[in-house]
Design a protein around this motif. Structure first.
Motif, PDB file in Angstrom:
ATOM      1  N   UNK A   1      26.859  25.266  68.023  1.00 39.65           N
ATOM      2  CA  UNK A   1      26.322  25.926  69.219  1.00 39.65           C
ATOM      3  C   UNK A   1      26.474  25.145  70.520  1.00 39.65           C
TER       4      UNK A   1
ATOM      5  N   UNK B   1      29.628  27.711  81.715  1.00 37.69           N
ATOM      6  CA  UNK B   1      30.701  27.764  82.703  1.00 37.69           C
ATOM      7  C   UNK B   1      30.951  29.190  83.160  1.00 37.69           C
ATOM      8  N   UNK B   2      31.014  30.109  82.192  1.00 32.23           N
ATOM      9  CA  UNK B   2      31.313  31.492  82.531  1.00 32.23           C
ATOM     10  C   UNK B   2      30.161  32.137  83.301  1.00 32.23           C
TER      11      UNK B   2
ATOM     12  N   UNK C   1      20.746  19.138  74.107  1.00 34.16           N
ATOM     13  CA  UNK C   1      21.329  20.235  73.342  1.00 34.16           C
ATOM     14  C   UNK C   1      22.789  20.002  72.974  1.00 34.16           C
ATOM     15  N   UNK C   2      23.519  19.226  73.772  1.00 32.48           N
ATOM     16  CA  UNK C   2      24.929  19.054  73.398  1.00 32.48           C
ATOM     17  C   UNK C   2      25.168  17.820  72.537  1.00 32.48           C
TER      18      UNK C   2
ATOM     19  N   UNK D   1      19.340  28.392  80.076  1.00 35.21           N
ATOM     20  CA  UNK D   1      19.628  27.228  80.917  1.00 35.21           C
ATOM     21  C   UNK D   1      20.147  27.642  82.291  1.00 35.21           C
TER      22      UNK D   1
ATOM     23  N   UNK E   1      28.294  25.244  76.272  1.00 37.57           N
ATOM     24  CA  UNK E   1      29.103  24.716  77.366  1.00 37.57           C
ATOM     25  C   UNK E   1      30.048  25.782  77.913  1.00 37.57           C
ATOM     26  N   UNK E   2      30.754  26.501  77.032  1.00 34.63           N
ATOM     27  CA  UNK E   2      31.696  27.465  77.620  1.00 34.63           C
ATOM     28  C   UNK E   2      30.964  28.664  78.229  1.00 34.63           C
TER      29      UNK E   2
ATOM     30  N   UNK F   1      19.809  20.221  78.570  1.00 33.05           N
ATOM     31  CA  UNK F   1      21.233  20.357  78.328  1.00 33.05           C
ATOM     32  C   UNK F   1      21.786  19.126  77.632  1.00 33.05           C
TER      33      UNK F   1
ATOM     34  N   UNK G   1      27.471  18.100  69.511  1.00 32.79           N
ATOM     35  CA  UNK G   1      28.895  18.189  69.802  1.00 32.79           C
ATOM     36  C   UNK G   1      29.476  16.810  70.110  1.00 32.79           C
TER      37      UNK G   1
ATOM     38  N   UNK H   1      29.000  23.620  71.781  1.00 32.74           N
ATOM     39  CA  UNK H   1      30.252  23.987  72.444  1.00 32.74           C
ATOM     40  C   UNK H   1      30.134  25.366  73.075  1.00 32.74           C
TER      41      UNK H   1
ATOM     42  N   UNK I   1      21.023  30.350  74.604  1.00 31.06           N
ATOM     43  CA  UNK I   1      20.622  29.081  75.225  1.00 31.06           C
ATOM     44  C   UNK I   1      21.267  28.926  76.605  1.00 31.06           C
TER      45      UNK I   1
END
Lengths: 293, 317
Positions: free
Chosen positions: B189, B198-199, B127-128, B113, B194-195, B124, B131, B191, B109
């Motif tokens: 998923x 970022x990466x 999707x979160x 995105x 999100x990480x 987004x 969480x 979380x 995902x």
């Protein structure tokens, strides 16, 4: 001619790809919010047993037949249940936890970031240790210890436990936040004659407000939403917190999903809003600087 | 070998350092005290309980508590009625079955995105949601949705496939386990998205472009560009995800309570049930300590073979 054909094929592939991406995202977005849709429509439907009061629209969406506020009115009716009492318990415990957590975390984070002293790294490591322990490993002996010190069925016992429970993550969030403020700033202020305490209050705190808010949020959520520990420690239902009340609505002799849903919404909405605002900082804290964002 | 005067010198040196850094120690003291009395001491206490016969009939209040050595451990390991094998299987299946799909789904995902696509922000945000909603509440919501008689999942199934398609989601051992895993993947998923997002933003665009010229697009791009570059993040995500899943009391307890029987019980739920349903504290402590040892071993091996530290140290990339 051939080239033009190739061009259209590529375009078709591109469009198909784009569409399939959208379909996948739409399905996943639906899956993500479906339980929320369910809670909202149950909270606004009359009756308790889930079977009546709503119908399916477009095969999968539950919509109340005649939307009503009855579930919420039931919660706020002082004669029927002790909602206000439980809300008060939750608020007292949660707010005390937030204050206590900040009081412990801010100085500790400051000193781990700014001071060099023997044992610093082992102290840092020991704060990380609890993340490795399964929560239940400590809940059971904690219950026996609390029973010995008459802390079962008290607010104080829970506040202390929640505060300590929030430390691992919070101390790291704060240490990383203070690390992010250049040391030159402290030194410049010190040259101008500011004391350590003044540097802390007037330079470091204002510059790390988002992280401080995150730490407060973390402590808030730990206490506001805890079920496992409260379930063990609070036997007297006059002392119950909201999560215990919520649990009781669907596990007691009568299953009251209507009331459950209304209370769920009341409990979740504030957390949801604050969470959305602070999610960026929480992630940084949760991965403790190991993942570059 | 240190002679007494040298020892004294060392001691004085340490005391001197403590005195010089008085305020620093004072600042970390409250946290440390809390940690010692509420985490480390209970932990040691727990290990001790696991070597006693602490239960309803024998406890400190009755004054007939006895040291029983490794009896509890032997019983758990050797007596099949304790269900140790079943619970170990459940825990392993639970951890792997939750973490791998969660990480894969989150990564997939995040990659979508991260591509050029309309409405990213809105997707987004939706999707979160799992969480941002308190998991304690959403798990109970899942429980309501999966209810055999009144649950909406069965309602929708009936709508599509007729009245015989009802499934006993929480009552049948296999479906109950499946329900737990699905609900936990649902919780996990966002979380990961999100990480990984970022990466992914840390990978320069030129790299994708250069790779695309060399023919790395689609799956190949994921396999040869994204996964290797995201390795540190992936390793951290898998480790954190595994620890959280292994220790996830809420997800293990609120849907099924470990039942029917012990069919969906994982270590942490079993430890809880043994202590607070059966008041068999020593057996519960035995389970809890075994669970800790397993987690610690896996965690240490993971650190050693991947070189990833879970927190504190910044990774130099």
């Amino acid at each position: 001619m051939k080239r033009a054909q190739q061009g259209t094929t590529r375009l078709v592939i591109g469009v198909t790809k784009e569409i399939s991406k959208h379909i996948f995202l739409i399905v996943m977005a639906l899956v993500s919010i479906y339980p929320v849709i369910w809670v909202v429509s149950t909270a606004f439907s009359p009756g308790q047993n889930l079977a009546t009061g709503w119908h399916l629209v477009l095969w999968i969406f539950p919509i109340p037949n005649s939307p009503t506020l009855a579930q919420f009115q039931f919660l706020f009716n002082p004669k029927l249940i002790s909602f206000s009492l439980w809300a008060k318990n939750s608020l007292i415990i949660t707010l005390s936890t937030v204050v206590a957590s900040l009081a412990v975390v801010l100085p500790a984070g400051y000193c781990l970031s700014r001071r060099v002293f023997p044992g610093r790294s082992s102290i840092m490591f020991s704060f990380l240790l609890p993340t490795m322990f399964p929560g239940v490993v400590t809940i059971i002996p904690l219950f026996l210890i609390y029973a010995h010190f008459h802390l079962v069925n008290t607010y104080l016992g829970l506040i202390i436990a929640y505060t300590v429970g929030s430390l691992s993550l919070s101390i790291f969030i704060m240490k990383n936040a203070f690390d992010g403020v250049p040391k030159d700033l402290d030194e410049a202020a010190k040259i101008d004659g500011a004391s350590d305490i003044r540097v802390f209050w007037q330079i470091l705190l204002p510059l790390t407000l988002p992280s401080i808010a995150t730490v407060a949020l973390w402590a808030f959520m730990g206490a506001w939403l805890d079920f496992a520990l409260a379930h063990v420690m609070l036997e007297n239902n006059n002392l119950w917190t909201l999560p215990l009340a919520l649990y009781s609505f669907i596990t007691a002799t009568s299953v009251e999903y209507g009331t459950f849903s209304a209370l769920s919404l009341l409990m979740a909405i504030p957390v949801f809003i604050v969470f959305m605002l602070f999610q960026k900082y929480l992630v940084t804290g949760l991965t403790a600087g190991s993942v570059k964002g | 070998m240190a002679n007494p005067t040298e020892k004294n010198k060392d001691l004085r040196k340490i005391l001197g350092q403590v005195a010089r850094n008085k305020t620093a120690y004072l600042y970390v003291l409250p946290g440390l005290v809390g940690l010692i009395f509420l985490v480390l001491y209970p932990f040691a206490f727990d290990i001790w309980i696991s070597f006693t016969n602490w239960n309803v009939y024998h406890n400190s209040r009755l004054g007939n508590l006895a040291y029983v050595g490794f009896k509890n451990y032997l019983l758990v390991f050797l007596n099949p009625t304790y269900g140790f094998v079943k619970i170990s299987e459940n825990t392993a299946l639970w951890t792997i079955g939750c973490v791998l799909p969660t990480v894969a789904l989150g990564l997939f995902l995040a990659i979508i995105l991260n591509s050029k696509i309309h409405g990213k922000g809105i997707y987004r945000m939706f999707l979160i949601v799992p969480w941002a909603m308190p998991s304690f509440i959403t798990l109970l919501v899942w429980r309501g949705m999966l209810d055999y008689e009144f649950g909406i999942v069965n309602k929708v199934l009936v709508e599509f496939f007729g009245p015989k398609s009802r499934v006993d989601w929480l009552g049948d051992p296999h479906y109950a386990f499946l329900s737990m895993v699905v609900a936990n993947i649902w919780l996990g998923y966002p979380f990961m998205i999100i990480i990984f997002s970022g990466a992914l933003q840390g990978i320069p665009n030129e790299l994708y472009e250069a790779a695309a010229i060399d023919g790395a697009v689609g799956w190949r791009e994921i396999r040869y560009i994204i996964v290797p570059l995201l390795k540190p993040t992936l390793l951290i995500a898998i480790l954190l995800g595994s620890i959280w899943t292994f220790n996830n009391f809420n997800a293990g307890f609120l849907l099924t309570g470990g039942g029917p029987g012990i069919s969906t019980s994982i270590f942490i739920v079993q430890a809880y049930n043994l202590a607070f349903m059966l008041f068999n504290f020593s057996e519960s402590a035995t389970y809890a300590f075994i669970a800790f040892l397993i987690l610690a071993t896996v965690g240490i091996l993971w650190f050693r073979y991947t070189g990833v530290i879970g927190g504190g140290k910044k990774e130099s990339q």
